[in-house]
Motif scaffolding. Structure first.
Motif, PDB file in Angstrom:
ATOM      1  N   GLU A 159       0.835  -1.206   0.000  1.00 27.57           N
ATOM      2  CA  GLU A 159       0.000   0.000   0.000  1.00 27.57           C
ATOM      3  C   GLU A 159       0.869   1.256   0.000  1.00 27.57           C
ATOM      4  O   GLU A 159       0.593   2.221  -0.727  1.00 27.57           O
ATOM      5  CB  GLU A 159      -0.906  -0.001   1.232  1.00 27.57           C
ATOM      6  CG  GLU A 159      -1.738   1.272   1.377  1.00 27.57           C
ATOM      7  CD  GLU A 159      -2.402   1.378   2.738  1.00 27.57           C
ATOM      8  OE1 GLU A 159      -2.709   2.511   3.145  1.00 27.57           O
ATOM      9  OE2 GLU A 159      -2.600   0.338   3.394  1.00 27.57           O
ATOM     10  N   LYS A 160       1.940   1.259   0.810  1.00 25.96           N
ATOM     11  CA  LYS A 160       2.822   2.426   0.879  1.00 25.96           C
ATOM     12  C   LYS A 160       3.592   2.609  -0.423  1.00 25.96           C
ATOM     13  O   LYS A 160       3.796   3.735  -0.886  1.00 25.96           O
ATOM     14  CB  LYS A 160       3.799   2.289   2.053  1.00 25.96           C
ATOM     15  CG  LYS A 160       3.131   2.239   3.418  1.00 25.96           C
ATOM     16  CD  LYS A 160       2.187   3.402   3.625  1.00 25.96           C
ATOM     17  CE  LYS A 160       1.403   3.262   4.910  1.00 25.96           C
ATOM     18  NZ  LYS A 160       0.333   4.278   5.031  1.00 25.96           N
ATOM     19  N   ILE A 161       4.038   1.505  -1.015  1.00 27.55           N
ATOM     20  CA  ILE A 161       4.753   1.589  -2.291  1.00 27.55           C
ATOM     21  C   ILE A 161       3.845   2.182  -3.368  1.00 27.55           C
ATOM     22  O   ILE A 161       4.255   3.048  -4.148  1.00 27.55           O
ATOM     23  CB  ILE A 161       5.260   0.193  -2.716  1.00 27.55           C
ATOM     24  CG1 ILE A 161       6.346  -0.290  -1.747  1.00 27.55           C
ATOM     25  CG2 ILE A 161       5.795   0.220  -4.148  1.00 27.55           C
ATOM     26  CD1 ILE A 161       6.725  -1.740  -1.930  1.00 27.55           C
ATOM     27  N   LYS A 162       2.598   1.724  -3.406  1.00 31.10           N
ATOM     28  CA  LYS A 162       1.641   2.241  -4.387  1.00 31.10           C
ATOM     29  C   LYS A 162       1.356   3.715  -4.141  1.00 31.10           C
ATOM     30  O   LYS A 162       1.314   4.524  -5.080  1.00 31.10           O
ATOM     31  CB  LYS A 162       0.341   1.436  -4.313  1.00 31.10           C
ATOM     32  CG  LYS A 162      -0.707   1.878  -5.323  1.00 31.10           C
ATOM     33  CD  LYS A 162      -1.962   1.019  -5.221  1.00 31.10           C
ATOM     34  CE  LYS A 162      -3.018   1.472  -6.223  1.00 31.10           C
ATOM     35  NZ  LYS A 162      -4.255   0.638  -6.113  1.00 31.10           N
ATOM     36  N   LYS A 163       1.193   4.086  -2.872  1.00 27.19           N
ATOM     37  CA  LYS A 163       0.885   5.468  -2.508  1.00 27.19           C
ATOM     38  C   LYS A 163       2.000   6.416  -2.937  1.00 27.19           C
ATOM     39  O   LYS A 163       1.750   7.437  -3.591  1.00 27.19           O
ATOM     40  CB  LYS A 163       0.669   5.550  -0.995  1.00 27.19           C
ATOM     41  CG  LYS A 163       0.696   6.954  -0.392  1.00 27.19           C
ATOM     42  CD  LYS A 163      -0.472   7.792  -0.821  1.00 27.19           C
ATOM     43  CE  LYS A 163      -0.445   9.147  -0.116  1.00 27.19           C
ATOM     44  NZ  LYS A 163      -1.463  10.075  -0.652  1.00 27.19           N
ATOM     45  N   ILE A 164       3.237   6.088  -2.588  1.00 28.97           N
ATOM     46  CA  ILE A 164       4.345   6.979  -2.912  1.00 28.97           C
ATOM     47  C   ILE A 164       4.597   7.017  -4.414  1.00 28.97           C
ATOM     48  O   ILE A 164       4.959   8.049  -4.977  1.00 28.97           O
ATOM     49  CB  ILE A 164       5.628   6.576  -2.145  1.00 28.97           C
ATOM     50  CG1 ILE A 164       6.704   7.647  -2.322  1.00 28.97           C
ATOM     51  CG2 ILE A 164       6.158   5.246  -2.589  1.00 28.97           C
ATOM     52  CD1 ILE A 164       7.932   7.405  -1.471  1.00 28.97           C
ATOM     53  N   SER A 165       4.368   5.903  -5.101  1.00 26.86           N
ATOM     54  CA  SER A 165       4.542   5.865  -6.553  1.00 26.86           C
ATOM     55  C   SER A 165       3.554   6.805  -7.246  1.00 26.86           C
ATOM     56  O   SER A 165       3.921   7.575  -8.136  1.00 26.86           O
ATOM     57  CB  SER A 165       4.355   4.433  -7.058  1.00 26.86           C
ATOM     58  OG  SER A 165       4.535   4.374  -8.458  1.00 26.86           O
ATOM     59  N   ILE A 166       2.297   6.756  -6.808  1.00 28.76           N
ATOM     60  CA  ILE A 166       1.272   7.636  -7.381  1.00 28.76           C
ATOM     61  C   ILE A 166       1.606   9.101  -7.099  1.00 28.76           C
ATOM     62  O   ILE A 166       1.504   9.967  -7.980  1.00 28.76           O
ATOM     63  CB  ILE A 166      -0.118   7.278  -6.813  1.00 28.76           C
ATOM     64  CG1 ILE A 166      -0.564   5.909  -7.330  1.00 28.76           C
ATOM     65  CG2 ILE A 166      -1.144   8.349  -7.179  1.00 28.76           C
ATOM     66  CD1 ILE A 166      -1.839   5.404  -6.680  1.00 28.76           C
ATOM     67  N   ASP A 167       2.028   9.388  -5.873  1.00 30.25           N
ATOM     68  CA  ASP A 167       2.348  10.770  -5.496  1.00 30.25           C
ATOM     69  C   ASP A 167       3.525  11.314  -6.299  1.00 30.25           C
ATOM     70  O   ASP A 167       3.498  12.462  -6.772  1.00 30.25           O
ATOM     71  CB  ASP A 167       2.663  10.851  -4.004  1.00 30.25           C
ATOM     72  CG  ASP A 167       1.417  10.759  -3.143  1.00 30.25           C
ATOM     73  OD1 ASP A 167       0.314  10.865  -3.704  1.00 30.25           O
ATOM     74  OD2 ASP A 167       1.550  10.581  -1.920  1.00 30.25           O
ATOM     75  N   ASN A 184       0.075  15.570   2.556  1.00 34.15           N
ATOM     76  CA  ASN A 184      -0.485  14.215   2.581  1.00 34.15           C
ATOM     77  C   ASN A 184       0.424  13.251   3.334  1.00 34.15           C
ATOM     78  O   ASN A 184      -0.045  12.365   4.051  1.00 34.15           O
ATOM     79  CB  ASN A 184      -0.704  13.707   1.151  1.00 34.15           C
ATOM     80  CG  ASN A 184      -1.887  14.378   0.477  1.00 34.15           C
ATOM     81  OD1 ASN A 184      -2.818  14.811   1.148  1.00 34.15           O
ATOM     82  ND2 ASN A 184      -1.855  14.480  -0.841  1.00 34.15           N
ATOM     83  N   TRP A 185       1.733  13.439   3.174  1.00 31.80           N
ATOM     84  CA  TRP A 185       2.675  12.504   3.788  1.00 31.80           C
ATOM     85  C   TRP A 185       2.730  12.650   5.303  1.00 31.80           C
ATOM     86  O   TRP A 185       3.148  11.723   5.996  1.00 31.80           O
ATOM     87  CB  TRP A 185       4.065  12.688   3.184  1.00 31.80           C
ATOM     88  CG  TRP A 185       4.200  12.053   1.829  1.00 31.80           C
ATOM     89  CD1 TRP A 185       3.189  11.739   0.969  1.00 31.80           C
ATOM     90  CD2 TRP A 185       5.409  11.657   1.184  1.00 31.80           C
ATOM     91  NE1 TRP A 185       3.687  11.183  -0.180  1.00 31.80           N
ATOM     92  CE2 TRP A 185       5.049  11.121  -0.076  1.00 31.80           C
ATOM     93  CE3 TRP A 185       6.753  11.728   1.526  1.00 31.80           C
ATOM     94  CZ2 TRP A 185       5.998  10.637  -0.974  1.00 31.80           C
ATOM     95  CZ3 TRP A 185       7.696  11.249   0.632  1.00 31.80           C
ATOM     96  CH2 TRP A 185       7.319  10.705  -0.602  1.00 31.80           C
ATOM     97  N   THR A 186       2.338  13.800   5.830  1.00 32.85           N
ATOM     98  CA  THR A 186       2.326  13.956   7.287  1.00 32.85           C
ATOM     99  C   THR A 186       1.310  13.025   7.938  1.00 32.85           C
ATOM    100  O   THR A 186       1.389  12.751   9.139  1.00 32.85           O
ATOM    101  CB  THR A 186       2.001  15.406   7.686  1.00 32.85           C
ATOM    102  OG1 THR A 186       0.716  15.770   7.161  1.00 32.85           O
ATOM    103  CG2 THR A 186       3.060  16.363   7.155  1.00 32.85           C
ATOM    104  N   LYS A 187       0.361  12.527   7.138  1.00 39.18           N
ATOM    105  CA  LYS A 187      -0.659  11.612   7.653  1.00 39.18           C
ATOM    106  C   LYS A 187      -0.245  10.149   7.481  1.00 39.18           C
ATOM    107  O   LYS A 187      -0.966   9.246   7.896  1.00 39.18           O
ATOM    108  CB  LYS A 187      -1.986  11.852   6.922  1.00 39.18           C
ATOM    109  CG  LYS A 187      -2.472  13.301   6.974  1.00 39.18           C
ATOM    110  CD  LYS A 187      -3.656  13.515   6.049  1.00 39.18           C
ATOM    111  CE  LYS A 187      -4.040  14.985   5.970  1.00 39.18           C
ATOM    112  NZ  LYS A 187      -5.141  15.225   4.991  1.00 39.18           N
ATOM    113  N   ASP A 189       2.927   6.905   7.376  1.00 38.86           N
ATOM    114  CA  ASP A 189       4.102   6.427   8.107  1.00 38.86           C
ATOM    115  C   ASP A 189       5.313   7.035   7.410  1.00 38.86           C
ATOM    116  O   ASP A 189       5.836   6.488   6.441  1.00 38.86           O
ATOM    117  CB  ASP A 189       4.151   4.896   8.064  1.00 38.86           C
ATOM    118  CG  ASP A 189       5.303   4.333   8.879  1.00 38.86           C
ATOM    119  OD1 ASP A 189       6.375   4.967   8.902  1.00 38.86           O
ATOM    120  OD2 ASP A 189       5.149   3.264   9.481  1.00 38.86           O
ATOM    121  N   LEU A 190       5.757   8.191   7.903  1.00 35.94           N
ATOM    122  CA  LEU A 190       6.757   8.989   7.196  1.00 35.94           C
ATOM    123  C   LEU A 190       8.078   8.250   7.035  1.00 35.94           C
ATOM    124  O   LEU A 190       8.731   8.343   5.991  1.00 35.94           O
ATOM    125  CB  LEU A 190       6.977  10.316   7.925  1.00 35.94           C
ATOM    126  CG  LEU A 190       7.848  11.349   7.194  1.00 35.94           C
ATOM    127  CD1 LEU A 190       7.267  11.677   5.832  1.00 35.94           C
ATOM    128  CD2 LEU A 190       7.994  12.611   8.033  1.00 35.94           C
TER     129      LEU A 190
END
Length: 247
Positions: A159-167, A184-187, A189-190
């Motif tokens: 999920e995190k890999i997908k999230k950061i890739s999209i961003d 968005n990233w402050t919300k 797991d930084l």
């Protein structure tokens, strides 16, 4: 409270609440929201465990991780213990940067180098724990750290890999502003997000220098436009340094 089933802990509280807990074993690491091990942490280790009588009658164990994060006064306090340790006491210092430990402490310890498991060993172990998963992408980003990967979980990491890739794709394609991504990233797991970003930037530098395309097969699609392009290495390394400082 029921003990939490786990094979990996990050904090003293997690250890005390897990099924790894043992009354004659004391785990020391930076407290929540702290970045170092203080002299108070070392005093607690000595007074609550190492200098006490074993509750099970089989000796006492103290574990420090990461040991290189000890403050100077904490290291001095630990050194006094090492000079005259009580009987039936084992003290384990775990570090990935032994050169950061004081030489006076290193000289009083036995050093054991633990080999990082190979990618094949990591995949084999993870598949035994959770079958039917493709761990290649996660291992490419997080390295051969099977306990950490298993503890965080396949769903969480993908999920995190997908999230950061999209961003990042959105940022590179100028569909989003840096301030929007940062908010968005402050919300999230930084630490995990920055770890992934660090590896991806490192991969771009690697492929630029050695022309190994496989090094970037797991980066966002928008990053691949930089393959073959001359990078500003000074800027890239500044990014890596900033990420390391934040983490």
């Amino acid at each position: 409270r029921p003990k939490r089933s786990t094979n990996f802990v990050n904090t003293t509280n997690e250890y005390q609440e897990s099924d790894l807990f043992h009354p004659d074993c004391y785990f020391v690491c930076p407290e929540d929201e702290k970045t170092s091990i203080s002299i108070d942490n070392i005093r607690a280790l000595k007074n609550d465990c190492l200098y006490k009588t074993s509750l099970k009658g089989k000796g006492k164990v103290g574990i420090l991780y990461p040991a290189e994060l000890m403050q100077p006064k904490a290291a001095d306090s630990l050194l006094k213990f090492l000079e005259e340790p009580p009987d039936e006491t084992l003290l384990i210092l775990i570090t990935e940067s032994i050169h950061k430990l004081p030489k006076t402490i290193i000289s009083r310890m036995q050093i054991h180098n633990i080999k990082i498991p190979s990618i094949e060993e990591t995949i084999s172990w993870l598949k035994n724990e959770d079958t039917g998963r493709d761990w290649q992408k996660i291992i490419a980003l997080f390295g051969s750290s099977p306990l950490l990967i298993n503890e965080l979980g396949y769903e969480f990491l993908t999920e995190k890999i997908k999230k950061i890739s999209i961003d990042l794709d959105s940022l590179v394609l100028k569909k989003s502003k840096p301030s929007e991504i940062a908010a968005n990233w402050t919300k999230e797991d930084l630490d995990t997000m920055l770890k992934i970003l660090y590896v991806w930037i490192s991969s771009l530098i690697t492929v630029s220098l050695v022309k190994e395309i496989d090094e970037v097969k797991y980066v966002p699609s928008s990053f691949k436009k930089f393959i073959g392009v001359k990078l500003n290495y000074e800027l890239c390394f500044n990014y890596l340094n900033e990420i390391a400082n934040i983490r």
